[in-house]
Motif scaffolding. Structure first.
Motif, mmCIF file in Angstrom:
data_model
loop_
_atom_site.group_PDB
_atom_site.id
_atom_site.type_symbol
_atom_site.label_atom_id
_atom_site.label_comp_id
_atom_site.label_asym_id
_atom_site.label_seq_id
_atom_site.Cartn_x
_atom_site.Cartn_y
_atom_site.Cartn_z
ATOM 1 N N GLY A 284 25.762 35.189 53.848
ATOM 2 C CA GLY A 284 24.203 35.025 53.893
ATOM 3 C C GLY A 284 23.883 36.335 54.719
ATOM 4 N N ILE A 285 24.713 37.467 54.543
ATOM 5 C CA ILE A 285 24.203 38.832 55.224
ATOM 6 C C ILE A 285 23.785 39.668 54.186
ATOM 7 C CG2 ILE A 285 24.922 40.985 56.283
ATOM 8 C CD1 ILE A 285 26.860 39.184 57.819
ATOM 9 N N SER A 286 22.586 40.068 53.846
ATOM 10 C CA SER A 286 21.912 40.720 52.681
ATOM 11 C C SER A 286 22.274 42.060 52.839
ATOM 12 C CB SER A 286 20.246 40.619 52.793
ATOM 13 O OG SER A 286 19.779 41.271 51.944
ATOM 14 N N VAL A 287 22.685 42.462 51.791
ATOM 15 C CA VAL A 287 22.984 44.447 51.734
ATOM 16 C C VAL A 287 22.451 44.955 50.822
ATOM 17 C CG1 VAL A 287 25.508 43.628 52.273
ATOM 18 C CG2 VAL A 287 24.996 43.764 49.862
ATOM 19 N N ILE A 288 22.180 46.326 50.921
ATOM 20 C CA ILE A 288 21.461 47.228 50.250
ATOM 21 C C ILE A 288 21.923 47.101 48.718
ATOM 22 C CG2 ILE A 288 21.195 49.517 49.431
ATOM 23 C CD1 ILE A 288 21.328 50.110 52.433
ATOM 24 N N GLY A 289 23.241 46.982 48.383
ATOM 25 C CA GLY A 289 23.650 47.093 46.815
ATOM 26 C C GLY A 289 24.067 48.412 46.560
ATOM 27 N N LYS A 290 24.270 48.496 45.230
ATOM 28 C CA LYS A 290 24.606 49.685 44.643
ATOM 29 C C LYS A 290 23.474 50.622 44.502
ATOM 30 C CE LYS A 290 27.634 51.494 40.884
ATOM 31 N NZ LYS A 290 28.110 51.457 39.658
ATOM 32 N N LEU A 291 23.840 51.811 45.002
ATOM 33 C CA LEU A 291 22.896 53.151 45.016
ATOM 34 C C LEU A 291 23.300 53.901 43.980
ATOM 35 C CD1 LEU A 291 21.971 53.619 48.507
ATOM 36 C CD2 LEU A 291 20.645 52.340 47.087
ATOM 37 N N GLN A 292 21.943 54.689 43.161
ATOM 38 C CA GLN A 292 22.424 55.656 42.078
ATOM 39 C C GLN A 292 22.949 56.998 42.706
ATOM 40 O OE1 GLN A 292 18.631 56.314 39.988
ATOM 41 N NE2 GLN A 292 19.413 58.111 39.236
ATOM 42 N N GLU A 293 23.851 57.392 42.075
ATOM 43 C CA GLU A 293 24.283 58.721 42.641
ATOM 44 C C GLU A 293 23.712 59.714 41.867
ATOM 45 O OE1 GLU A 293 28.673 59.269 43.042
ATOM 46 O OE2 GLU A 293 28.696 57.238 41.936
ATOM 47 N N GLY A 294 23.833 61.158 42.601
ATOM 48 C CA GLY A 294 23.112 62.255 41.966
ATOM 49 C C GLY A 294 21.672 62.703 42.683
ATOM 50 N N VAL A 393 21.024 70.326 52.611
ATOM 51 C CA VAL A 393 22.193 70.440 51.970
ATOM 52 C C VAL A 393 23.131 69.231 52.174
ATOM 53 C CG1 VAL A 393 24.521 71.880 51.782
ATOM 54 C CG2 VAL A 393 22.334 72.759 51.712
ATOM 55 N N THR A 394 23.274 68.668 53.528
ATOM 56 C CA THR A 394 24.057 67.728 53.811
ATOM 57 C C THR A 394 23.506 66.297 53.173
ATOM 58 O OG1 THR A 394 24.335 68.497 56.192
ATOM 59 C CG2 THR A 394 24.921 66.224 55.704
ATOM 60 N N VAL A 395 22.226 66.362 52.933
ATOM 61 C CA VAL A 395 21.841 65.159 52.127
ATOM 62 C C VAL A 395 22.185 65.135 50.770
ATOM 63 C CG1 VAL A 395 19.761 63.852 51.204
ATOM 64 C CG2 VAL A 395 19.749 64.648 53.928
ATOM 65 N N MET A 396 22.094 66.406 50.226
ATOM 66 C CA MET A 396 22.687 66.686 48.836
ATOM 67 C C MET A 396 23.888 66.193 48.680
ATOM 68 S SD MET A 396 22.914 70.046 46.791
ATOM 69 C CE MET A 396 24.306 70.720 47.539
ATOM 70 N N VAL A 397 24.913 66.501 49.574
ATOM 71 C CA VAL A 397 26.402 66.068 49.476
ATOM 72 C C VAL A 397 26.475 64.724 49.569
ATOM 73 C CG1 VAL A 397 28.378 66.208 50.755
ATOM 74 C CG2 VAL A 397 27.148 68.208 50.564
ATOM 75 N N THR A 398 25.677 63.907 50.373
ATOM 76 C CA THR A 398 25.587 62.622 50.288
ATOM 77 C C THR A 398 25.378 61.880 49.160
ATOM 78 O OG1 THR A 398 25.059 62.858 52.829
ATOM 79 C CG2 THR A 398 24.836 60.571 51.710
ATOM 80 N N LEU A 399 24.125 62.477 48.545
ATOM 81 C CA LEU A 399 23.653 62.102 47.303
ATOM 82 C C LEU A 399 24.636 62.042 46.218
ATOM 83 C CD1 LEU A 399 20.004 63.451 47.300
ATOM 84 C CD2 LEU A 399 20.587 61.128 47.144
ATOM 85 N N PRO A 404 28.240 55.499 47.123
ATOM 86 C CA PRO A 404 29.053 54.226 46.949
ATOM 87 C C PRO A 404 29.377 53.489 48.319
ATOM 88 C CG PRO A 404 29.988 55.771 45.225
ATOM 89 C CD PRO A 404 29.180 56.687 46.177
ATOM 90 N N LEU A 405 29.290 54.621 49.469
ATOM 91 C CA LEU A 405 29.990 54.159 50.717
ATOM 92 C C LEU A 405 28.586 53.191 51.206
ATOM 93 C CD1 LEU A 405 31.431 57.074 52.245
ATOM 94 C CD2 LEU A 405 32.622 55.225 51.027
ATOM 95 N N PHE A 406 27.598 53.356 50.825
ATOM 96 C CA PHE A 406 26.438 52.509 51.436
ATOM 97 C C PHE A 406 26.245 51.111 50.550
ATOM 98 C CE2 PHE A 406 25.513 56.943 52.493
ATOM 99 C CZ PHE A 406 24.997 56.852 53.694
ATOM 100 N N GLN A 407 26.965 50.880 49.697
ATOM 101 C CA GLN A 407 26.770 49.542 48.907
ATOM 102 C C GLN A 407 26.731 48.487 49.635
ATOM 103 O OE1 GLN A 407 29.209 49.338 45.420
ATOM 104 N NE2 GLN A 407 28.704 47.088 44.905
ATOM 105 N N TYR A 408 27.629 48.496 50.843
ATOM 106 C CA TYR A 408 27.523 47.096 51.571
ATOM 107 C C TYR A 408 26.849 47.342 53.063
ATOM 108 C CZ TYR A 408 31.424 45.854 48.516
ATOM 109 O OH TYR A 408 32.005 45.540 47.245
ATOM 110 N N THR A 409 26.038 48.348 53.101
ATOM 111 C CA THR A 409 25.359 48.386 54.221
ATOM 112 C C THR A 409 24.367 47.254 54.353
ATOM 113 O OG1 THR A 409 25.357 50.802 54.245
ATOM 114 C CG2 THR A 409 23.585 49.930 55.663
#
Length: 536
Positions: A284-294, A393-399, A404-409
């Motif tokens: 029952g815990i809602s997660v973000i799900g898969k986010l687009q890379e790039g 630049v840090t956000v760019m590296v994250t993108l 994929p690490l944020f899928q279960y946030t």
């Protein structure tokens, strides 16, 4: 012996010369062209380039020592920008990835055009809330997400166009109509509405109202008690307490600013690992799900300048543009005053405006200088706008590599981050100060506050601006007039009702009129004068 001073008539000026002088005094009080006078053509070109691109001014003197400070500051605000970007995009009813896109391109543009050393650029809660609530009145983000996204990008374009136009035409005085009282009431009301909206995530409710008012939100919460998830509530309470504790520590001890700055990212990491480990999405815990890379895809082909929604996006763009511009300039000026340097308001308008225009072409929504990020940026020791580049630049590296690490946030943690961020917008000491200084301004503040809570964000703001404008008109048409008396033994004249020692001058009636005399108040002043003569 009396001295006689002859007053001569001013030199004759033509109507055109008078008009030119008046326009210059109104729109160019700082005389920006004075630096070009008497300079050779090459120097004029260099000065012109430096005026429009402030990076050319400080860039040649930039050192590695300064970069070390900006690197630390940039990494610090990036740790705050990533979770905030995802959270604020959800607040605007946009895909979470758009929040990260908006923390990548706009900071790069601002680093080139902006004049503030401390302003950290990105999405902000108020503009996100207004954008989402206004567009949702006509288009549903769930049933028609593509159209909603197109309207968000188009609104961002119009917001940037409006902001840049104010800077180019030097019409920044328009935003001065948003007085301190209006902003305090509006932001407090918006903070409560934003926090109430997060009850959907904090309680785990699936079916939640699309309206923004206090009554429909609370009705929706208690009508859907059967949807409440105890796992979600427990996680929400734990992380909300953690974030509030970190914020309290940073407020009590400013040197520990990094505790509050890093808490959102730490919360995201811990909660993501926890949900992944216990498979929380199955409980029952809602997660973000898969986010687009790039990195940011182009979006200029998604802008809609036709159709039935054109009026809506223009209105949304102007309102969000004014709000984000007000916040950005206020934050920039605040930190500039603290560090004893000057921020050019018109340059800031152009920088923020062009930043949003470029952002609308690169999948970003409305951005400005955020107070929380700028405060962290300042405390982390930022020396220039390069800290924005490091964050970008840090956000760019994250993108590119970390999406994929944020899928279960879990969404509940993003809700907790938003609630913690907007709590700081409720300024009770400032409200008490307004009550002591000006009761009418306090009424204006309450109008903005209750208008936002019970009607809507934009109507609450409009009501407060209307009431504040009415006050200005009242002060012009009904100016305050007081009778003055002389303080014995001095040449000082003061209000007879406030200074007991002041005495009337025999044979004279001395009035102080606290406004220019014009056609709108001449009748009122005549009546006041006759009344004063009768009292005399």
């Amino acid at each position: 012996m009396e001295e006689v001073h002859h007053v001569v008539a001013p030199p004759h000026k033509s109507t055109f010369q008078k008009l030119k002088a008046r326009l210059k005094e109104t729109f160019f009080p700082d005389d920006p062209l004075r630096q070009f006078k008497g300079q050779p053509l090459k120097t004029k070109f260099v000065l012109g380039a430096q005026y429009f691109f402030p990076i050319l001014q400080w860039g040649p003197n930039y050192t590695f020592q300064l970069f070390k400070s900006d690197l630390i500051a940039g990494l610090t605000i990036a740790s705050l920008a990533i979770p905030q970007g995802i959270s604020y995009a959800k607040l605007a009813n946009l895909p979470p990835i758009v929040g990260l896109y908006s923390s990548f391109v706009p900071p790069l543009v601002y680093a080139v055009l902006g004049s503030s050393r401390d302003l950290a650029v990105g999405p902000v809660s108020i503009a996100s809330l207004v954008l989402g609530s206004m567009l949702r009145q006509e288009v549903s983000p769930t049933t028609d997400p593509l159209l909603f996204l197109q309207l968000a990008f188009t609104s961002t374009f119009f917001a940037g166009l409006f902001q840049a136009s104010l800077g180019i035409l030097r019409l920044g005085f328009i935003i001065d109509f948003l007085s301190k009282a209006i902003l305090i009431g509006f932001m407090a009301g918006a903070a409560i509405i934003v926090s109430l909206q997060q009850l959907k995530s904090l309680l785990g409710i699936t079916h939640f109202t699309k309206q923004m008012g206090l009554v429909p939100v609370m009705t929706s919460v208690f009508h859907n008690v059967h949807e409440w998830s105890w796992q979600t509530i427990l996680m929400g309470i734990c992380f909300l307490m953690l974030l509030l504790l970190a914020r309290h520590i940073s407020i009590r001890k400013p040197k520990l600013f990094w505790v509050s700055a890093g808490a959102p990212l730490v919360s995201v990491i811990i909660s993501t690992i926890l949900v992944f480990a216990i498979k929380g999405q199955n409980h029952g815990i809602s997660v973000i799900g898969k986010l687009q890379e790039g990195i940011n895809p182009p979006s200029w082909n998604m802008l809609r300048f036709h159709g039935s929604h054109l009026g809506l996006v223009i209105k949304t763009g102007i309102i969000t543009g004014i709000l984000s511009l007000t916040e950005g300039i206020a934050v920039g000026r605040t930190f500039a005053a603290l560090r004893n340097y000057k921020v050019d308001g018109n340059k800031e308008m152009m920088a923020i405006g062009f930043m949003n225009v470029v952002g609308s072409f690169t999948s970003c929504y409305v951005t400005t200088g955020a107070f929380s990020r700028s405060a962290v940026n300042n405390n982390a020791g930022a020396k220039s706008a390069v800290s924005n580049v490091v964050m970008s630049v840090t956000v760019m590296v994250t993108l590119l590599f970390l999406m994929p690490l944020f899928q279960y946030t879990p969404n509940v943690v993003l809700g907790a981050i938003i609630v913690t961020a907007v709590i700081g917008l409720i300024d009770i000491p400032a409200a008490c100060l307004i009550w002591r200084i000006d009761k009418f301004d306090f009424i204006v503040m309450l109008t903005a506050f209750f208008g936002v809570i019970f009607i809507s964000v934009q109507h609450g703001l409009a009501l407060a601006v209307g009431l504040s404008t009415f006050k200005i008109l009242l002060q012009i048409t009904r100016p305050k007039t007081v009778m003055l008396g002389k303080i014995p033994g001095t040449d000082i004249y003061r209000n007879l009702h406030q200074y007991k020692e002041a005495v009337r001058v025999p044979g004279f009636l001395i009035l102080s009129i606290e406004a220019p005399i014009n056609f709108a108040n001449i009748t009122y002043l005549n009546e006041r004068l006759v009344s004063a003569l009768h009292i005399q």
